[in-house]
Design an enzyme around this catalytic site. Sequence first.
Site, PDB file in Angstrom:
ATOM      1  CG  HIS A 165     -67.109 -26.477  33.311  1.00  0.00           C
ATOM      2  ND1 HIS A 165     -68.466 -26.263  33.478  1.00  0.00           N
ATOM      3  CD2 HIS A 165     -66.772 -25.892  32.134  1.00  0.00           C
ATOM      4  CE1 HIS A 165     -68.927 -25.568  32.450  1.00  0.00           C
ATOM      5  NE2 HIS A 165     -67.925 -25.329  31.620  1.00  0.00           N
ATOM      6  CB  CYS A 166     -65.593 -31.088  29.884  1.00  0.00           C
ATOM      7  SG  CYS A 166     -64.734 -31.572  28.364  1.00  0.00           S
TER       8      CYS A 166
END
Length: 320
Positions: A165-166
Amino acid sequence: MMMMYRSGGVMAWNVFRFCTALRGLGSIMILLVLGVVGVSYYAVVFSVYGPALTSSSSSSSSAAFHSFIALAVLLMFHALLVMLLWSYFSVVLTDPGGVPPNYRPIVDEERGDVDRLTGSEFSQLTTPEPTNTRIRYCRKCNVIKPPRSHHCSVCGRCVLKMDHHCVWVVNCVGALNYKYFLLFLFYTLLETTLVTLSLLPYFMAFFSDEEIEIAGSPSTLATTFLAFVLNLAFALSVFGFLIMHASLVSGNTTTIEAYEKKTSPKWRYDLGRRRNFEQVFGTVERYWFIPAYSEEDLRRMPALQGLDYPSKPDLDFQES
């Protein structure tokens, strides 16, 4: 026992708050990215190379050369900026891939290409199939997990071929937007390197007795200085990140899978560097450097849909 329970409860509460905080960053991170782009644009176009292109009134060869350099820098800067923003918003706006409703895996009983599901977990399925003895199940989403999918605590769902998850793209990076994420890194590296090199002479002039030819006020000089520092920092950090992901693509794995299989010398989805690359970027070369896929690849490559992946039959005993 009570202390351990309380400690565990505090840990779970802190993780929940952390995930909530990441979700709340949202537009702030997008504005931060656009802010860095804006500072860079102002420094390169309005402060340095725009005036250099338009203010040269001399017909000497030196003036013509400087105008040519300014034009070249501006053309490359805008071309890379378009590709960077196209790739960035493709990552932000593209769903990384979720488990389809009523998903049921197609299991080859001889190969057994999914993990085991216990009898108690079978009872939770709406259409249990006791013959399929190797099925991955998410207890948080209450769904069967396709191969290579993982649960994201920030998004609150299972993501197909989840990499991570960025926070910079305010999204998960998964099967359907991983290529766009890699292109975003690639064009960010090229753009920040170009800005760094183009502003380097002006940055060095800050610490020398040379005359600085930058249009505008002292605040303009400060903006140019800031743009150089920001782009240098991003270029160095993105370079390392891109090298890491290039290694992952060459082995047809994700960040999560690389951590999970770090003790395994062989990987079931490693099909060779060329095929591994095509599993992410497709087979049509003219689409490799744009955030899109050809209709032909989308039709004939199940891996691009995130639900089915070719693998080595002799390694199908490995976990997905």
